[in-house]
Design an enzyme around this catalytic site. Structure first.
Site, PDB file in Angstrom:
ATOM      1  N   TRP A 119      11.827   3.079  10.872  1.00 21.73           N
ATOM      2  CA  TRP A 119      12.765   4.078  11.389  1.00 21.73           C
ATOM      3  C   TRP A 119      14.187   3.812  10.923  1.00 21.73           C
ATOM      4  O   TRP A 119      15.046   4.690  10.998  1.00 21.73           O
ATOM      5  CB  TRP A 119      12.714   4.098  12.917  1.00 21.73           C
ATOM      6  CG  TRP A 119      11.422   4.599  13.477  1.00 21.73           C
ATOM      7  CD1 TRP A 119      10.441   3.865  14.086  1.00 21.73           C
ATOM      8  CD2 TRP A 119      10.945   5.957  13.481  1.00 21.73           C
ATOM      9  NE1 TRP A 119       9.386   4.664  14.459  1.00 21.73           N
ATOM     10  CE2 TRP A 119       9.674   5.962  14.108  1.00 21.73           C
ATOM     11  CE3 TRP A 119      11.480   7.167  13.024  1.00 21.73           C
ATOM     12  CZ2 TRP A 119       8.934   7.127  14.273  1.00 21.73           C
ATOM     13  CZ3 TRP A 119      10.736   8.334  13.183  1.00 21.73           C
ATOM     14  CH2 TRP A 119       9.483   8.303  13.806  1.00 21.73           C
ATOM     15  N   LEU A 153       4.351 -11.520   6.898  1.00 19.51           N
ATOM     16  CA  LEU A 153       3.591 -10.589   7.735  1.00 19.51           C
ATOM     17  C   LEU A 153       4.410  -9.384   8.191  1.00 19.51           C
ATOM     18  O   LEU A 153       3.845  -8.370   8.608  1.00 19.51           O
ATOM     19  CB  LEU A 153       3.041 -11.321   8.961  1.00 19.51           C
ATOM     20  CG  LEU A 153       1.917 -12.314   8.687  1.00 19.51           C
ATOM     21  CD1 LEU A 153       1.500 -13.015   9.980  1.00 19.51           C
ATOM     22  CD2 LEU A 153       0.712 -11.628   8.061  1.00 19.51           C
ATOM     23  N   ASP A 193       2.450  -2.348   0.575  1.00 19.27           N
ATOM     24  CA  ASP A 193       3.836  -2.525   0.137  1.00 19.27           C
ATOM     25  C   ASP A 193       3.960  -2.246  -1.355  1.00 19.27           C
ATOM     26  O   ASP A 193       3.060  -2.571  -2.126  1.00 19.27           O
ATOM     27  CB  ASP A 193       4.273  -3.966   0.445  1.00 19.27           C
ATOM     28  CG  ASP A 193       5.773  -4.160   0.324  1.00 19.27           C
ATOM     29  OD1 ASP A 193       6.520  -3.166   0.360  1.00 19.27           O
ATOM     30  OD2 ASP A 193       6.202  -5.315   0.185  1.00 19.27           O
ATOM     31  N   HIS A 241       5.450   7.299  -2.529  1.00 22.42           N
ATOM     32  CA  HIS A 241       4.727   7.437  -1.255  1.00 22.42           C
ATOM     33  C   HIS A 241       3.481   8.318  -1.420  1.00 22.42           C
ATOM     34  O   HIS A 241       2.440   8.053  -0.813  1.00 22.42           O
ATOM     35  CB  HIS A 241       5.648   8.020  -0.193  1.00 22.42           C
ATOM     36  CG  HIS A 241       6.720   7.068   0.253  1.00 22.42           C
ATOM     37  ND1 HIS A 241       6.468   5.746   0.535  1.00 22.42           N
ATOM     38  CD2 HIS A 241       8.053   7.251   0.470  1.00 22.42           C
ATOM     39  CE1 HIS A 241       7.589   5.147   0.904  1.00 22.42           C
ATOM     40  NE2 HIS A 241       8.551   6.034   0.875  1.00 22.42           N
ATOM     41  N   GLY A 279       8.021   2.031  -3.299  1.00 22.80           N
ATOM     42  CA  GLY A 279       9.345   2.259  -3.878  1.00 22.80           C
ATOM     43  C   GLY A 279       9.485   1.638  -5.254  1.00 22.80           C
ATOM     44  O   GLY A 279      10.013   2.264  -6.190  1.00 22.80           O
ATOM     45  N   ARG A 280       9.010   0.408  -5.400  1.00 24.82           N
ATOM     46  CA  ARG A 280       9.112  -0.264  -6.702  1.00 24.82           C
ATOM     47  C   ARG A 280       8.233   0.414  -7.744  1.00 24.82           C
ATOM     48  O   ARG A 280       8.586   0.491  -8.930  1.00 24.82           O
ATOM     49  CB  ARG A 280       8.731  -1.738  -6.554  1.00 24.82           C
ATOM     50  CG  ARG A 280       9.895  -2.616  -6.114  1.00 24.82           C
ATOM     51  CD  ARG A 280       9.435  -3.997  -5.723  1.00 24.82           C
ATOM     52  NE  ARG A 280       8.849  -3.979  -4.376  1.00 24.82           N
ATOM     53  CZ  ARG A 280       8.246  -5.024  -3.833  1.00 24.82           C
ATOM     54  NH1 ARG A 280       8.128  -6.157  -4.519  1.00 24.82           N
ATOM     55  NH2 ARG A 280       7.765  -4.958  -2.603  1.00 24.82           N
ATOM     56  N   TRP A 281       7.065   0.896  -7.307  1.00 25.73           N
ATOM     57  CA  TRP A 281       6.185   1.634  -8.211  1.00 25.73           C
ATOM     58  C   TRP A 281       6.898   2.868  -8.754  1.00 25.73           C
ATOM     59  O   TRP A 281       6.869   3.136  -9.975  1.00 25.73           O
ATOM     60  CB  TRP A 281       4.917   2.033  -7.469  1.00 25.73           C
ATOM     61  CG  TRP A 281       3.872   2.706  -8.303  1.00 25.73           C
ATOM     62  CD1 TRP A 281       2.827   2.111  -8.968  1.00 25.73           C
ATOM     63  CD2 TRP A 281       3.740   4.113  -8.547  1.00 25.73           C
ATOM     64  NE1 TRP A 281       2.068   3.052  -9.615  1.00 25.73           N
ATOM     65  CE2 TRP A 281       2.600   4.291  -9.372  1.00 25.73           C
ATOM     66  CE3 TRP A 281       4.474   5.232  -8.152  1.00 25.73           C
ATOM     67  CZ2 TRP A 281       2.189   5.546  -9.805  1.00 25.73           C
ATOM     68  CZ3 TRP A 281       4.060   6.487  -8.578  1.00 25.73           C
ATOM     69  CH2 TRP A 281       2.937   6.635  -9.393  1.00 25.73           C
ATOM     70  N   ARG A 328      -1.490  -8.437   1.801  1.00 30.42           N
ATOM     71  CA  ARG A 328      -0.220  -7.773   1.507  1.00 30.42           C
ATOM     72  C   ARG A 328      -0.109  -7.593   0.008  1.00 30.42           C
ATOM     73  O   ARG A 328      -0.327  -8.517  -0.764  1.00 30.42           O
ATOM     74  CB  ARG A 328       0.978  -8.575   2.021  1.00 30.42           C
ATOM     75  CG  ARG A 328       2.284  -7.829   1.746  1.00 30.42           C
ATOM     76  CD  ARG A 328       3.467  -8.395   2.457  1.00 30.42           C
ATOM     77  NE  ARG A 328       4.630  -7.532   2.250  1.00 30.42           N
ATOM     78  CZ  ARG A 328       5.609  -7.378   3.107  1.00 30.42           C
ATOM     79  NH1 ARG A 328       5.581  -8.023   4.250  1.00 30.42           N
ATOM     80  NH2 ARG A 328       6.629  -6.580   2.848  1.00 30.42           N
ATOM     81  N   LEU A 356     -17.160   3.402   9.602  1.00 27.83           N
ATOM     82  CA  LEU A 356     -15.928   2.627   9.430  1.00 27.83           C
ATOM     83  C   LEU A 356     -14.882   3.148  10.399  1.00 27.83           C
ATOM     84  O   LEU A 356     -14.729   4.360  10.552  1.00 27.83           O
ATOM     85  CB  LEU A 356     -15.407   2.756   7.991  1.00 27.83           C
ATOM     86  CG  LEU A 356     -14.005   2.200   7.711  1.00 27.83           C
ATOM     87  CD1 LEU A 356     -14.007   0.673   7.749  1.00 27.83           C
ATOM     88  CD2 LEU A 356     -13.478   2.688   6.357  1.00 27.83           C
TER      89      LEU A 356
END
Length: 244
Positions: A71, A197, A22, A39, A25-27, A190, A133
């Site tokens: 979506w 969550l 998360d 993104h 967008g704020r970044w 998070r 992994l």
């Protein structure tokens, strides 16, 4: 006794780390950049996170890459996210495969374009034998929808006579979830300071350690991953029991 800072208990590396990524967008907004730049930076953070997981010995890494609720975002943002997903599935999987990474997909892929679905399935097939992994991409995934589809499939099995109601327990139910072949997460992380969550692995996270950090996802790196493991190592997991 808790270990000192910078130290982890022997054998304390979690098997499965799940991350709600998360803050893209704020970044971007904090830097005066378009959302797409956030993104793209978030996609680079995914690469760093995978490398850190391999280096630490974690065996499963689940990334909430695209929720069922995503979506609802603008058509342009959905198109940008889908384009990034297509690019990474098409051009970055070979790099991951060379590191011994296996790709698994959970979620409702039917909502994506046919070429994205094809790339996702190709990534799974081409990395199926890798064992270093397993990276699980949760795409168009929602925890409630996962529980619902499991309940419907189980009800159908009862209706068809292949499952008796008396046989149903938590293990049987878990076998109908999209994550049936996966261990439950030891940690759910998070980023960005949010403490919820958001419909991610709701059944599977019943006993997970929840770790919420302020760092925005595009800034997440190996140091943050190691800090999460440090926090985990200092927690005592009791699974409802009292310590002996």
């Amino acid at each position: 006794m808790y270990p000192v800072a910078g130290e982890r208990r022997a054998g304390s590396v979690p098997v499965h780390v799940a991350i709600i990524m998360d803050g893209n967008g704020r970044w971007a907004a904090s830097r005066g950049l378009p959302l797409l730049a956030g993104h793209r930076a978030g996609a680079e953070a995914v690469q760093r996170c995978i490398r850190a997981a391999v280096a630490s010995g974690v065996k499963w890494l689940t990334l909430y890459a695209f929720s069922s609720e995503n979506w609802r975002r603008t058509p342009q943002e959905v198109a940008d996210l889908t384009s990034l997903l297509r690019y990474y599935l098409r051009y970055k999987v070979a790099e991951l495969a060379a590191k011994g990474v296996r790709i698994r997909i959970i979620g409702d892929l039917s909502r994506f374009a046919p070429d994205v679905r094809a790339e996702a399935r190709r990534a799974e097939l081409e990395t199926a034998s890798n064992t270093v992994l397993t990276v699980v991409l949760a795409l168009s995934y929602g925890g409630r929808a996962d529980i619902m589809q499991a309940a419907l499939r189980m009800a159908k099995a009862v209706q068809d006579g292949t499952l008796a109601p008396g046989q149903i327990d938590e293990d049987v139910f878990g076998g109908f979830l999209m994550t049936a072949d996966m261990p439950d997460p030891d940690i759910v992380v998070r980023t960005s300071g949010e403490s919820r969550l958001s419909n991610f692995l709701l059944w599977q996270s019943a006993y997970a350690e929840l770790i919420f950090i302020e760092t925005l996802w595009p800034d997440f790196d190996a140091g943050h991953f190691d800090a999460v493991l440090q926090i985990y190592s200092r927690r005592e997991r009791r699974f409802g029991a009292r310590p002996v």
